[in-house]
Design an enzyme around this catalytic site. Structure first.
Site: not given
Ligand code: G6P
Length: 579
Positions: A2, A574
Site C-alpha cells: 500500500c 515491492k
Molecule cells: C517482496 C518483493 C521482493 C523482495 C522481498 C523483500 O516480496 O516482491 O522482490 O525481495 O519483498 O523485500 P526487501 O525490500 O526486504 O528486499
C-alpha cells in the site's frame, strides 16, 4: 504494501498531484486506488480497482488532496474496499498502509455501540474508532492520537478533514514529507521517489510521530505525549530519484542493464566501515544473514560467501520463517540484513525483537531513510539507484556482490575481491551488449513460455542463484519453476524427469562442476530436456553473480512473450510492510 500520498499547495492542482504521486507509488500495491479532494468544505472521493490508470474525470481541481494505492489484506478487491474510507458523517476520510492486528475485537466493540461498516477492511475500523474517540476529545488531532494508541500492528495512516487539515501518523510503515524551500507546497508519502522532482527538502518521520497540516502550517508531534517536535531539528532526509526507463521498454530490462554499475558502486563502499563490519563478524558468536523473497536468496548467498571465504559459520535465515531462533539469539550474535526497501515487515519484526536481546544488526539497504537502516548498529546503502520494477534484479546483484566483498576479510583477500568485482562488472557489461547472447536467451525464453513446469539445477555457489532464477521465472511468467540442488536430484526430483521436461543447469568452472555434470547425465538418461545456457566468460569466484543474468533475462523475455505486466507482476508488491 500500500502507498499513501497527500498534497497541499497552490502551485499544482492537488487532485492531479495526488493522482501522479499514486502512479509512482503503485509498485507498493496495485489492487485498487482512490483519491479524495476537498471542495467547498465537502470531501469528494473517487475509487477504482486495478492500477492507477483511469482519468480522474469525477473529481474537480483542488488545493488539498490525499490518496491511496492498495495491496489487499482484509477484504476482497472491490471499489468499496478501496481506500480512503469516509467517516459516518463525511467529516474526514482515512487511508492506511499496514494491518490493524486487533481490528476484530475493536470492531466487535464498535458494533455494540451501533457503528455501521460499509467495507470489509480493518481500515474502516480505525475510522470508526476515531469517531468514537471524537465524542470524548472533540478534536480530530487528539482523537486520532488516542485511537492510534489503541491500535496493534504496523499502521501508518493519512487523514483529510473537511476543514482542510491533513493528518498523517506513522507506526511501522514508512511516512515521509517533502516541501519546497518557501514551504508553499507540502507532500506526504510512503516514499521520497514519488515526489522527488518537486521538493527541496524531505523529512522521514519516526515511528510514533505524526505530521499535521493545518491553517497553512506544518507541525510534527509525538503521538503518545502530544508534544510538538521542532521542525528544524528533524533531519533532512535523502531523496532517491526515478530516472525513468530511458531507451528500454520496461524498468526490469533497464535495471538488468544497470547491474554492472551497481557492482561498481559496491566497490566504492567505505573501506573503514567494511573493516568495522569484518571485525564485528569475527568477534560474533553466531552470524545470521536474513532476508525475505529475493533478499532471502541474497542473505543465503552472503552466508555462503562468509562460510567459504571468511571461514565464518554464517547461517542464512528467511525473515518470516525464523521465529524459533528468537530464544537462541544473544548479545554476542550479529544479524546481517540485506533489504531493497528496508521496510519489510517480517524482517523488521525479527530485527526489533533481536535488538531487544542485544543482538547487533548490520544492514545493506537500497532505499534511503528506511526503518531497517535506522535500527541498524552499522548500515550500508547499496546506492544502486531507484529500482522501480517490482521484481528485484540489480539490488540482488548488489547485495550478493557486497556479501562477497565482506567475506574477503584480509587486505590481500579484499584487494583480490575488488579486482574480481571490477572484472565481473566489465564482463557483465559485455555480455549484456552481446546481441548473439541476447538472441539465444530470447529463443530459450520463447520455448520455455510454452512449458507448464521449468526446473533449474545447481550446486554450491550456484544454489541460491537457481533459487533466485526460480523466483524470477515464477514472478515474471506465472509458470511453475522449481530449483533442484544437484546433489539432491536423485533423492526426489528425479521421479519427474521424462521427455519434454525442461531443466536449466547453472554451472561454474569450480570444484563441484563434476557433480553437476553427473546430475545432468542422470537427467539426460531419463529423456528430459537440458536447456543449455549461452556460454559466459569464466569469472572465477564471482561467476555465480554473472550466472544470475541469463536467468533474469529468461524471466524478463518470458514475461514479455506471455504478455504479462512485466514491471508489476500480479498479486505481489515491492515493499511488503505487512506480515
Ligand atoms: C517482496 C518483493 C521482493 C523482495 C522481498 C523483500 O516480496 O516482491 O522482490 O525481495 O519483498 O523485500 P526487501 O525490500 O526486504 O528486499
Amino acid at each position: 504494501m500500500c502507498g499513501i500520498f497527500g498534497y497541499i499547495g497552490s502551485r499544482r492542482d492537488a487532485t492531479s498531484a495526488v493522482f501522479e504521486g499514486l502512479k509512482r507509488l503503485d509498485y507498493r500495491g496495485y489492487d485498487s486506488w482512490g483519491v479524495a479532494v476537498l471542495q467547498n468544505k465537502k470531501i469528494l472521493l473517487d475509487k477504482h480497482t486495478g492500477t492507477v490508470n483511469k482519468k480522474l474525470s469525477k473529481l474537480p481541481k483542488s488545493s488539498i488532496s490525499v490518496g491511496h494505492t492498495r495491496w489487499a489484506t482484509h477484504g476482497s478487491v472491490t471499489d468499496t474496499n478501496a481506500h480512503p474510507h469516509f467517516s459516518s458523517d463525511g467529516s474526514f476520510v482515512l487511508a492506511q498502509n499496514g494491518i490493524m492486528e486487533n481490528y476484530s475485537s475493536v470492531k466487535q466493540n464498535l458494533f455494540q455501540k451501533n457503528y455501521k461498516f460499509i467495507s470489509q477492511t480493518d481500515t474502516e475500523v480505525i475510522v470508526r474508532l476515531i469517531e468514537e474517540e471524537l465524542k470524548k476529545e472533540k478534536d480530530i488531532i487528539k482523537a486520532t492520537r488516542s485511537a492510534f494508541n489503541k491500535l496493534k500492528g504496523r499502521n501508518t495512516v493519512i487523514i483529510l478533514t473537511k476543514d482542510g487539515q491533513i493528518i498523517a501518523v506513522r507506526n511501522g510503515s514508512p511516512l515521509v514529507l517533502g516541501f519546497s524551500k518557501d514551504k508553499k507546497e507540502f507532500y506526504f508519502s510512503s516514499d521520497t521517489l514519488s515526489f522527488s522532482p518537486y521538493v527541496e527538502k524531505t523529512i522521514t518521520l519516526d515511528n510514533g510521530q505524526m505530521a499535521i497540516y493545518s491553517k497553512n502550517m506544518l507541525t510534527i508531534k509525538n503521538v503518545k505525549t502530544g508534544k510538538n517536535l521542532p521542525l528544524l531539528k528533524v533531519k533532512n532526509g535523502i531523496t532517491q530519484k526515478n530516472e525513468g526507463k530511458g531507451k528500454f521498454n520496461h524498468f526490469m530490462i533497464k535495471e538488468i542493464f544497470d547491474q554492472p554499475s551497481a557492482i561498481e558502486e559496491v566497490i566504492k563502499q567505505d573501506k573503514r566501515k567494511l573493516e568495522k563490519l569484518s571485525k564485528l563478524i569475527k568477534k560474533s558468536k553466531n552470524v545470521y544473514c536474513m532476508g525475505s523473497g529475493t533478499a532471502g536468496a541474497a542473505a543465503f548467498q552472503m552466508a555462503y560467501y562468509l562460510r567459504t571465504y571468511a571461514g565464518v559459520n554464517a547461517i542464512g535465515l528467511i525473515g518470516a520463517e525464523c521465529t524459533e531462533y528468537l530464544p537462541l539469539f544473544s548479545k554476542e550474535d550479529l544479524i546481517i540484513a540485506p533489504s531493497q526497501s528496508g521496510e519489510t515487515a517480517d524482517v523488521l519484526e525479527i530485527l526489533e525483537m533481536a535488538k531487544k536481546k542485544g543482538v547487533k544488526v548490520a544492514s545493506y539497504v537500497n532505499m534511503p531513510g528506511s526503518l531497517i537502516t535506522k535500527i541498524s548498529d552499522i548500515s550500508f546503502m547499496a546506492n544502486a539507484g531507484a529500482e522501480i520494477c517490482v521484481m528485484s534484479t540489480k539490488v540482488f546483484i548488489s547485495q550478493i556482490a557486497f556479501g562477497y566483498l565482506v567475506a574477503k576479510n584480509t587486505q590481500e583477500k579484499y584487494d583480490q575481491g575488488v579486482i574480481n568485482l571490477k572484472i565481473l562488472a566489465k564482463e557483465m557489461r559485455k555480455v549484456l551488449n552481446n546481441k548473439d547472447f541476447l538472441s539465444q536467451i530470447k529463443k530459450i525464453a520463447k520455448k520455455l513460455s510454452k512449458k507448464k513446469h521449468i526446473f533449474l539445477l545447481g550446486k554450491g555457489q550456484n544454489l541460491q542463484i537457481i533459487k533466485e532464477g526460480m523466483v524470477k521465472i515464477i514472478e515474471g511468467s506465472y509458470v511453475h519453476a522449481h530449483a533442484i540442488p544437484a546433489g539432491d536430484l536423485k533423492h526426489y526430483a528425479i521421479t519427474l524427469m521424462e521427455a519434454g521436461v525442461p531443466i536449466i543447469p547453472v554451472v561454474s568452472n569450480d570444484a563441484v562442476s563434476g557433480d553437476v555434470e553427473n546430475a545432468i547425465n542422470e537427467i539426460k538418461a531419463r529423456g528430459a530436456e537440458i536447456i543449455k545456457l549461452p556460454k559466459l566468460p569464466d569469472t572465477g569466484e564471482v561467476s555465480a553473480i554473472l550466472n544470475t543474468v541469463p536467468l533474469q533475462l529468461i524471466a524478463y523475455y518470458m514475461a514479455v512473450y506471455l504478455k504479462n505486466n512485466v514491471d508489476k507482476p500480479r498479486n505481489i508488491a515491492k515493499s511488503v510492510t505487512v506480515k
